[in-house]
Write a protein that holds these residues in place. Structure first.
Motif, PDB file in Angstrom:
ATOM      1  N   LEU A 460     -11.872 -20.652  22.198  1.00 25.61           N
ATOM      2  CA  LEU A 460     -12.119 -20.915  20.789  1.00 25.61           C
ATOM      3  C   LEU A 460     -12.729 -19.675  20.148  1.00 25.61           C
ATOM      4  O   LEU A 460     -13.579 -19.007  20.733  1.00 25.61           O
ATOM      5  CB  LEU A 460     -13.076 -22.094  20.627  1.00 25.61           C
ATOM      6  N   ILE A 461     -12.276 -19.376  18.956  1.00 24.45           N
ATOM      7  CA  ILE A 461     -12.872 -18.292  18.179  1.00 24.45           C
ATOM      8  C   ILE A 461     -13.913 -18.942  17.274  1.00 24.45           C
ATOM      9  O   ILE A 461     -13.577 -19.602  16.290  1.00 24.45           O
ATOM     10  CB  ILE A 461     -11.811 -17.540  17.346  1.00 24.45           C
ATOM     11  N   ASP A 462     -15.180 -18.783  17.629  1.00 23.78           N
ATOM     12  CA  ASP A 462     -16.230 -19.473  16.888  1.00 23.78           C
ATOM     13  C   ASP A 462     -16.824 -18.591  15.790  1.00 23.78           C
ATOM     14  O   ASP A 462     -16.445 -17.427  15.607  1.00 23.78           O
ATOM     15  CB  ASP A 462     -17.320 -19.975  17.842  1.00 23.78           C
ATOM     16  N   GLN A 493      -7.683 -17.572  13.327  1.00 22.76           N
ATOM     17  CA  GLN A 493      -6.317 -17.716  13.824  1.00 22.76           C
ATOM     18  C   GLN A 493      -5.748 -16.362  14.254  1.00 22.76           C
ATOM     19  O   GLN A 493      -5.149 -16.234  15.327  1.00 22.76           O
ATOM     20  CB  GLN A 493      -5.443 -18.323  12.732  1.00 22.76           C
ATOM     21  N   TYR A 494      -5.953 -15.342  13.436  1.00 16.60           N
ATOM     22  CA  TYR A 494      -5.425 -14.008  13.737  1.00 16.60           C
ATOM     23  C   TYR A 494      -6.137 -13.383  14.935  1.00 16.60           C
ATOM     24  O   TYR A 494      -5.507 -12.711  15.760  1.00 16.60           O
ATOM     25  CB  TYR A 494      -5.537 -13.103  12.503  1.00 16.60           C
ATOM     26  N   LEU A 495      -7.445 -13.579  15.032  1.00 18.13           N
ATOM     27  CA  LEU A 495      -8.180 -13.036  16.179  1.00 18.13           C
ATOM     28  C   LEU A 495      -7.689 -13.667  17.482  1.00 18.13           C
ATOM     29  O   LEU A 495      -7.519 -12.979  18.495  1.00 18.13           O
ATOM     30  CB  LEU A 495      -9.687 -13.270  16.009  1.00 18.13           C
ATOM     31  N   LYS A 496      -7.435 -14.952  17.453  1.00 13.27           N
ATOM     32  CA  LYS A 496      -6.926 -15.606  18.661  1.00 13.27           C
ATOM     33  C   LYS A 496      -5.502 -15.138  18.970  1.00 13.27           C
ATOM     34  O   LYS A 496      -5.136 -14.977  20.142  1.00 13.27           O
ATOM     35  CB  LYS A 496      -6.963 -17.122  18.511  1.00 13.27           C
ATOM     36  N   ALA A 497      -4.708 -14.905  17.921  1.00 15.32           N
ATOM     37  CA  ALA A 497      -3.340 -14.409  18.129  1.00 15.32           C
ATOM     38  C   ALA A 497      -3.364 -13.043  18.803  1.00 15.32           C
ATOM     39  O   ALA A 497      -2.569 -12.778  19.718  1.00 15.32           O
ATOM     40  CB  ALA A 497      -2.593 -14.335  16.800  1.00 15.32           C
ATOM     41  N   VAL A 498      -4.261 -12.162  18.356  1.00 18.76           N
ATOM     42  CA  VAL A 498      -4.365 -10.829  18.966  1.00 18.76           C
ATOM     43  C   VAL A 498      -4.837 -10.937  20.407  1.00 18.76           C
ATOM     44  O   VAL A 498      -4.368 -10.211  21.290  1.00 18.76           O
ATOM     45  CB  VAL A 498      -5.315  -9.939  18.136  1.00 18.76           C
TER      46      VAL A 498
END
Length: 531
Positions: A460-462, A493-498
């Motif tokens: 999770l990106i918190d 969303q973008y941080l998790k995609a990267v």
């Protein structure tokens, strides 16, 4: 006197021969095909360069003068006739070949050390077990750390001839001793198909980033894989695809067109017309296709979109494409450099030229995006103004236009919200990639152990990571002052995609990034309406 003549005659003959060899080498009077035969214009340029070489008061690098001269000549032709200097030629060619020879890693220089971001899929490093986060300390006993080596120097150590071997010593988190890897350099794919996955139970998605030598082969494999998963429809994403090899685009279009359908025709300076037709039974001739385009879709991308639109096959979705309807051929200049020279114009099956005007100047031509932005074209299809004289009718009765790009059948406006634009800027400039690399590097063993399903559920990106990221970009030049309020979920969303990209590749990245994509959402809606 006779004795002196005996001495001078051989000397004069020798000097004459030497002069002849020198002049022959300088002039290169080859006339094998008539293309390079002498004429006063060429002699004038040669003579000027020789004068500068031999008579000018200061030493001058005439190679640089030649480069400038060639560029100036081409600038006066059209925006897409370009010069490729010798020092850039290998890199340019490699990008279009679809592969390169090396060990197959992407890396950062962290401090004074080479750190693997990820081994490239299908490359030699992946095959021998090199992981993301590994520090390459030695290559053939040559130290790679603590030397402030440039990326070019590092690459020269890791690249080499196909089949040659390189011995690597690698430091890995959690391992007490250095790990030894013997890597056989080989061909590493440079993929042009970024992603292929199912959007719904019947709609498959394929994204092509450029048309390289291997694009059709990659596309065909992706299409077959999606068909096995039940795809009856395909969303073919050509957004921001600048083009490439025309033959590869023709092969892709052929998969959706029945035999003997015209794909395009070209016309050269003498007026000679060459027509290209669909020639084989395509794998998706009876399926429905949606082609996604935008203002960055150019050249070969427009060939595919135009061929399908003019044959009343599929639906073009997005925004008006770039507008490049010129065909280039690469020509060797004999010294390792080359020129890509426009040799013809291409036309879609109805006879449209989609080349936008370029008569005024190159700067205005390449800044056409700003004109489109300012006149509202990116927000409303009604702002697209095309002369009625460029109106064409497809066999199915659909009205289409030439004169500057492919106008989509279904228009989707560009999202120009300032905060979303800032997030895209952070992604495109590499800030997210570097930050995520450091996050992963703090706990490599955990992240490298995850499967894609475990990653989706567990990672999770918190809010604290978002705060760390904002602090990170403000502390790194150019010190962007980014304000994120209502679009924090998009940033997560973008941080998790990267993160997914660095762990699992571009397919995982595209799936996560596309979760709220306007054009893809529109395609899914159109697909449901056709059910």
């Amino acid at each position: 006197m006779k004795d002196k003549n005996k001495i001078y005659i051989p000397l004069l003959l020798g000097m004459a021969c030497a002069l002849g060899i020198f002049l022959g080498a300088r002039l290169d009077l080859s006339t094998s095909d008539g293309l390079f035969s002498e004429n006063p214009k060429k002699q004038k340029l040669n003579r000027l360069i020789d004068y500068i070489d031999y008579e000018y008061v200061d030493d001058v690098n005439t190679d640089s003068i030649v480069d400038v001269t060639v560029n100036r000549i081409l600038e006066n032709l059209d925006p897409h006739s370009v010069y490729i200097p010798k020092k850039e030629y290998d890199a340019v060619s490699e990008n279009m070949q679809g592969d390169f020879v090396g060990i197959g890693v992407s890396f950062y220089s962290v401090g004074d050390t080479v750190v693997v971001i990820q081994p490239l899929e299908g490359g030699p490093s992946e095959n021998v077990g090199i992981h993301g986060g590994d520090r390459i300390l030695y290559a053939n006993n040559e130290q790679l750390f603590g030397k402030n080596l440039s990326n070019d120097s590092i690459i020269s150590q890791l690249k080499g001839e196909e089949g040659s071997k390189v011995s690597l010593k690698v430091l890995r988190q959690g391992e007490k001793d250095l790990l030894d890897f013997n890597v056989t350099r080989g061909k590493v794919p440079l993929k042009s198909v970024d992603a292929a996955y199912m959007l719904t139970n019947k709609l498959g998605y394929i994204k092509i980033n450029r048309f390289s030598e291997t694009t059709y082969e990659e596309f065909d494999m992706a299409l077959e894989n999606l068909r096995r998963q039940g795809a009856k429809e395909i969303a073919l994403d050509l957004r921001n695809n600048p083009g490439g090899y025309l033959a590869e685009a023709i092969n892709v279009a052929d998969e959706f067109l029945k035999d003997d359908k015209l794909i395009l025709f070209t016309k050269n300076k003498s007026g000679a017309i060459e027509k290209t037709y669909a020639q084989r039974e395509g794998d998706f001739e009876d399926g429905r296709v949606y082609v996604l385009i935008n203002e960055g879709s150019a050249s070969a991308s427009e060939v595919v979109a135009g061929a399908l639109q003019d044959n009343d096959v599929g639906t073009i979705v997005g925004r008006r494409s770039y507008g490049k309807g010129l065909v280039q051929r690469e020509m060797d200049l004999g010294d390792g450099s080359a020129v890509r020279l426009t040799i013809a114009r291409y036309y879609t099956p109805t006879g449209r030229s989609i080349q936008k005007p370029y008569e005024e100047n190159n700067e205005k031509y390449f800044n056409d995006y700003l004109r489109r932005y300012r006149n509202g074209e990116l927000q409303s299809a009604d702002s697209i103004h095309v002369a009625d004289s460029l109106r064409y009718i497809t066999p199915g009765g659909k009205v289409v236009y030439g004169g500057g790009g492919i106008i989509p059948d279904v228009f989707v406006p560009k999202d120009v919200d300032a905060e979303k634009e800032q997030i895209s800027l952070l992604l495109n400039r590499g800030f997210m990639s570097r930050f995520i690399f450091e996050v992963l590097d703090e706990n490599r063993n955990y992240y490298n152990s995850l499967s894609t399903k475990e990653f989706e559920k567990e990672v999770l990106i918190d809010d604290s990571m978002v705060a760390d990221f904002l602090k990170y970009i403000r502390s790194h030049p150019p010190g962007l002052n980014i304000r994120i309020t209502s679009y924090e979920p998009l940033l997560k969303q973008y941080l998790k995609a990267v993160m997914a990209e660095q762990l699992f590749g571009t397919n995982a990245f595209e799936q996560l990034k596309n979760a709220d994509d306007r054009i893809i959402d529109k395609v899914i809606q159109l697909s449901k309406e056709k059910t």
